[in-house]
Write a protein that holds these residues in place. Structure first.
Motif, PDB file in Angstrom:
ATOM      1  N   MET A  67      68.948 187.698   6.999  1.00  0.00           N
ATOM      2  CA  MET A  67      68.901 188.771   7.976  1.00  0.00           C
ATOM      3  C   MET A  67      69.791 189.957   7.626  1.00  0.00           C
ATOM      4  O   MET A  67      69.449 191.107   7.886  1.00  0.00           O
ATOM      5  CB  MET A  67      69.272 188.232   9.361  1.00  0.00           C
ATOM      6  N   ILE A 129      71.627 182.170  17.971  1.00  0.00           N
ATOM      7  CA  ILE A 129      70.635 181.750  16.979  1.00  0.00           C
ATOM      8  C   ILE A 129      70.301 180.284  17.220  1.00  0.00           C
ATOM      9  O   ILE A 129      71.197 179.434  17.267  1.00  0.00           O
ATOM     10  CB  ILE A 129      71.162 181.943  15.545  1.00  0.00           C
ATOM     11  N   TYR A 208      64.484 182.184  13.353  1.00  0.00           N
ATOM     12  CA  TYR A 208      63.957 183.480  12.918  1.00  0.00           C
ATOM     13  C   TYR A 208      63.419 183.448  11.493  1.00  0.00           C
ATOM     14  O   TYR A 208      62.779 184.404  11.050  1.00  0.00           O
ATOM     15  CB  TYR A 208      65.016 184.573  13.056  1.00  0.00           C
ATOM     16  N   HIS A 211      59.855 184.564  10.677  1.00  0.00           N
ATOM     17  CA  HIS A 211      59.490 185.972  10.531  1.00  0.00           C
ATOM     18  C   HIS A 211      59.728 186.474   9.110  1.00  0.00           C
ATOM     19  O   HIS A 211      59.218 187.530   8.734  1.00  0.00           O
ATOM     20  CB  HIS A 211      60.290 186.823  11.517  1.00  0.00           C
ATOM     21  N   ARG A 259      66.157 193.170  16.154  1.00  0.00           N
ATOM     22  CA  ARG A 259      65.558 191.860  15.883  1.00  0.00           C
ATOM     23  C   ARG A 259      65.659 190.934  17.098  1.00  0.00           C
ATOM     24  O   ARG A 259      65.630 189.723  16.969  1.00  0.00           O
ATOM     25  CB  ARG A 259      66.254 191.216  14.680  1.00  0.00           C
ATOM     26  N   TRP A 262      63.083 188.282  17.362  1.00  0.00           N
ATOM     27  CA  TRP A 262      63.203 187.177  16.407  1.00  0.00           C
ATOM     28  C   TRP A 262      64.071 186.053  16.964  1.00  0.00           C
ATOM     29  O   TRP A 262      63.903 184.892  16.593  1.00  0.00           O
ATOM     30  CB  TRP A 262      63.844 187.663  15.109  1.00  0.00           C
ATOM     31  N   LEU A 263      65.011 186.416  17.821  1.00  0.00           N
ATOM     32  CA  LEU A 263      65.997 185.453  18.310  1.00  0.00           C
ATOM     33  C   LEU A 263      65.604 184.829  19.637  1.00  0.00           C
ATOM     34  O   LEU A 263      66.309 183.958  20.145  1.00  0.00           O
ATOM     35  CB  LEU A 263      67.362 186.138  18.451  1.00  0.00           C
TER      36      LEU A 263
END
Length: 264
Positions: A67, A129, A208, A211, A259, A262-263
């Motif tokens: 990331m 996360i 994530y 992705h 993002r 994503w999380l």
């Protein structure tokens, strides 16, 4: 094209910088003066950059490999003259032993900051996360995923050593401890990722990752407990006004804000 740019520059300065002499392009006196001024300024800028001490940046080793990569590349390009010392952090317990200007690390939710001279910087929204086991699609299609702990016996498990002592990964660590064989212990997150992706192994990865790599397949519902870590960002108390440090902190904050999906 070059001749046209030179003409524009000369028009703006109001002087002639180059002329032809004996079929060669030579600098005029005004051109030589400008050249000397630019060389002096360039040296002054270089001296300023060289005299500043290196900026010490500690980043969680697991975030460095996916990331955070583009954010760090952008920052290094924009600060080409600044010496940077980027230090992979394998655990929050090592933070007190590192003299860092900025630190970004993961830890169990609610854990205390281990660096008394560091000031936490708010991440808005707070960054959590979530993790779960993953396997490469080439080794287990969606219909044939090992959806029970017993079916994991046919696969090698990949254990990142940074996860071993973390309470956040207790369900996974208990599974690893029960294994008498078929476990690979690794310190390098990049190698752990490749062993999961190309070595028919199963290991913990952040959610994530789907992705970033569509060839990896999550294995949900193996554990009753949710495995997650919080991301914390801090700046050394003496560097609160350092423009480069605050710039990187803002980049990191922006990255996580962009993002957010994503999380989720």
């Amino acid at each position: 094209m070059l001749r046209r740019k030179l003409e524009v520059l000369e028009d703006n300065l109001g002087v002639t910088l180059l002329l032809y002499r004996d079929n060669q392009l030579v600098l005029t006196q005004a051109g030589r003066d400008l050249h000397q001024q630019l060389r002096t300024r360039s040296k002054e800028c270089s001296d300023v950059g060289d005299n500043r001490r290196p900026l010490r940046i500690g980043i969680d080793d697991t975030l460095l490999h996916d990331m955070l990569v583009r954010t760090l590349i952008t920052f290094t390009r924009e600060n080409a003259r600044r010496c940077l010392d980027i230090i992979p952090l394998q655990s929050a317990q090592y933070l007190p032993h590192q003299d860092l200007d900025l630190a970004l690390w993961t830890t169990s939710p609610g854990a205390q900051i281990p660096q008394p001279r560091h000031c936490l910087q708010p991440l808005n929204p707070p960054v959590i996360i979530r993790y779960q086991p993953f396997v490469a699609m080439r080794y287990a299609r969606e219909a044939t995923r090992p959806l029970s702990l017993e079916r994991l016996d046919d696969f090698r498990l990949i254990q990142l050593e940074q996860y071993q002592d973390s309470a956040a990964f207790a369900p996974w660590n208990q599974l690893i401890d029960r294994r008498r064989s078929g476990v690979t212990y690794i310190r390098a997150p990049g190698l752990a990722f490749h062993l999961i992706k190309g070595g028919a192994g199963i290991g913990l990865l952040p959610n994530y990752i789907r992705h970033l790599d569509r060839t990896l397949l999550p294995i949900p519902d193996l554990f009753n407990e949710t495995m997650q870590q919080q991301v914390l960002l801090s700046i050394h108390a003496d560097n609160q006004s350092d423009a480069d440090v605050t710039c990187l902190a803002s980049y990191i904050n922006l990255l996580f804000a962009e993002r957010r999906d994503w999380l989720a």
